[in-house]
Design an enzyme around this catalytic site. Sequence first.
Site, PDB file in Angstrom:
ATOM      1  CG  LEU A 184      45.759  33.126  29.267  1.00  0.00           C
ATOM      2  CD1 LEU A 184      45.900  34.563  29.734  1.00  0.00           C
ATOM      3  CD2 LEU A 184      46.766  32.223  29.994  1.00  0.00           C
ATOM      4  CB  ALA A 185      42.538  35.470  24.400  1.00  0.00           C
ATOM      5  CG  HIS A 186      47.698  32.136  25.136  1.00  0.00           C
ATOM      6  ND1 HIS A 186      46.603  31.602  25.784  1.00  0.00           N
ATOM      7  CD2 HIS A 186      48.524  31.092  24.896  1.00  0.00           C
ATOM      8  CE1 HIS A 186      46.778  30.307  25.955  1.00  0.00           C
ATOM      9  NE2 HIS A 186      47.928  29.964  25.411  1.00  0.00           N
ATOM     10  CB  ALA A 187      48.620  33.276  19.336  1.00  0.00           C
TER      11      ALA A 187
END
Length: 708
Positions: free
Chosen positions: A621-624
């Site tokens: 789950l790519a996120h910032a």
Amino acid sequence: MTSKEVELILLLASQNEYTTYHELKTTLQKSERTIRYYLEQANQLLQQNHLPQIEQDRKLGVKLQFTASQKEHFSYLLKSGQYHVEYYSAEERVLMILFSILDEKTPVFATVFIEDLITSKSSIDSDMKTIRKQAQEYGVVVKSVPKEGFKFLGDEWSIRLFINNVINKYINLEMMMDHCSSHSIFSKKEKIVTSYLQEEILFKIYQSLQQIARTDGLAFNEMYCRQMSIIFAIWYKRFTQGYMVNCTNSLPLRYEKLHSYQIVIQLLQEVMGINASEISEYERYYLCFIIDSFNIKNPAALKIDWGGLQLLTIQLIKEMEKITAIPFLDDKELFERLFNHIEPLVNRSKNGVSIFNPLKNMIMEQYSITYNAVCKAVRIVEEYCRQKISEEEIAYITLHFSASEEKLAQHNPGKYRVVVICGHGVATGELLAENLKKYYQFDVIGVVNGYDLHAIKRLGADFALKTIDIEIRNLPSLKIDPVLTEYDRKKIKKFIESNPDIKKTGGANFDAVNFFKDICKIAEKHSMKIKMENFIEELEELFEKNKIILNRQGVQPMIHEVLKDHHILLQHTSRDWETCIKDAAQPLLDDHYINQDYVAAMIAAVKKYGPYIVIAKGVALAHARPEDGVAKLGLSIMTLKEPICFGHESNDPVKLIFCLAAIDNFSHLKVMKSIVNIIGEEWKIDKISNQYTVDALKQVLVEFEEGV
């Protein structure tokens, strides 16, 4: 006469109202027979000194009322030495020995304590064994050095946490800080601890934190405020003794920009007289870490791995549903409350910070079924933290689920508009609110901490029920116990009867979320040109203007409503994990949902903190953080033809990537619930990963979203 009997007198005198035998058993952790013996001994002491007797009522319990002069006289007796304790209890001996070693005023040897504590060598040996065992849990060693006596050896960060844990274990923090505030510390255990921490500096820190909470509108409750006071006082003591934290595994690059840093600067300069520039960056970060471990509502404290924490919160709720068969996910507010609690809990647990929970025993007894269910469900959190979650923390989590359970079980319509003011934490306040609605036709319109007087006034309540002593102008109020007792219910009945001017202004139940959705459906049906996003925004403003409370989580979109066809990449080929993130983010970047800074932040976070975005077997789950460059809520999905390793020890290689652009903490909640529903079973991950057309993948997603 022992310190327990003195403790009993001080406890009853501070409450000035009836306390049941059951409550005394829970508070003092003694049998009813022992409690009655203490009462008998305490009354003898009071009679000998011409003071009022403890009243005993079979139904209501016991009560002791001192006038101001009688309280002063009792204080004089304790100070003058007419009261004395001949022997130390085992707990008192442990504290005396431990803090004598820590104080380092003189070399400490076992033989000295045999005489000072009027006990045997075997008792001192047993006490040292207890201290060594507790220290060992934090990797701290007790070493005996010839001519220098006992010494604590270990990492300074660990020694400070060990001291905090000992205080929580042996001291009722709530009572000690009350006694500290009223300058009436007579319990031997409290004297030992406050002597080490320096009572004056401890009280100044406590007052300063209370002031900061009021002026900055922070959300740490009264108990957290007291706990932080203890930890800061420990820091001051150790710092002035010359002990420093010289390194840490996770020093953030820009910790000076944290909101907590400003609080640290204020405390150092105004309370301790220390210029922040004179201490190391590691010490400054240690103090920021303490603030962030308890500040449960400051958006600036959002952690880099917030996505994983939200998934963890949803998994915990689903596990509780599975164990109890109670539909907790139907309670739209539970997730937000629990997430705000889980974030600092994980921070505390990962770093070994213990907390005091004055309601633990009562919760374990009165909510035993829910507590036992949480004990089973919390293994998910323990796996995430790789730490055992303490009974105190489990009890706090239990409050959230118990409040939700009560809410789901009752359907009383609102009548009186009531605000609950609680100094014991949001979960305690929520549980009290639900208990009130269970027994009364109250519309509980808000649960607030005692520092936010402006919020209390804005709510427009008919009256307030409070668990702390606080004056509220122009609003009738009544103090009750956080755990609603039979005696409290009688007090509420009497309060309402004696205040005929209080009017019932609450309206009938109204489902604002469904009403909102119905309006949207009608508008969309009858207009081809309508722009739903603008329409929803204006409609929300209209609801707010007309004071219709809308739970925004109820109108959150699901995956199929957020995901655009051209944001789906199937059987893609990427070179490595970094390219994977860039490729998955590209559709959102092209449509200006995110900017280049957001992509850079996602990659930088993985480089710094490791592959925390790999959330399940084969899934990332790519996120910032939203502030890193998100313009609009969006989601892209990418499946990989050849799985890629991100460096995760158990979930590599990754074959499915979600790239999430979230604009805040909660607007994407249903998207997260859908992801949890997918990653919980490997066959679902495989099914998505094996799709070759956009339509087929969308059909699978809709199938998996049913029931979320």
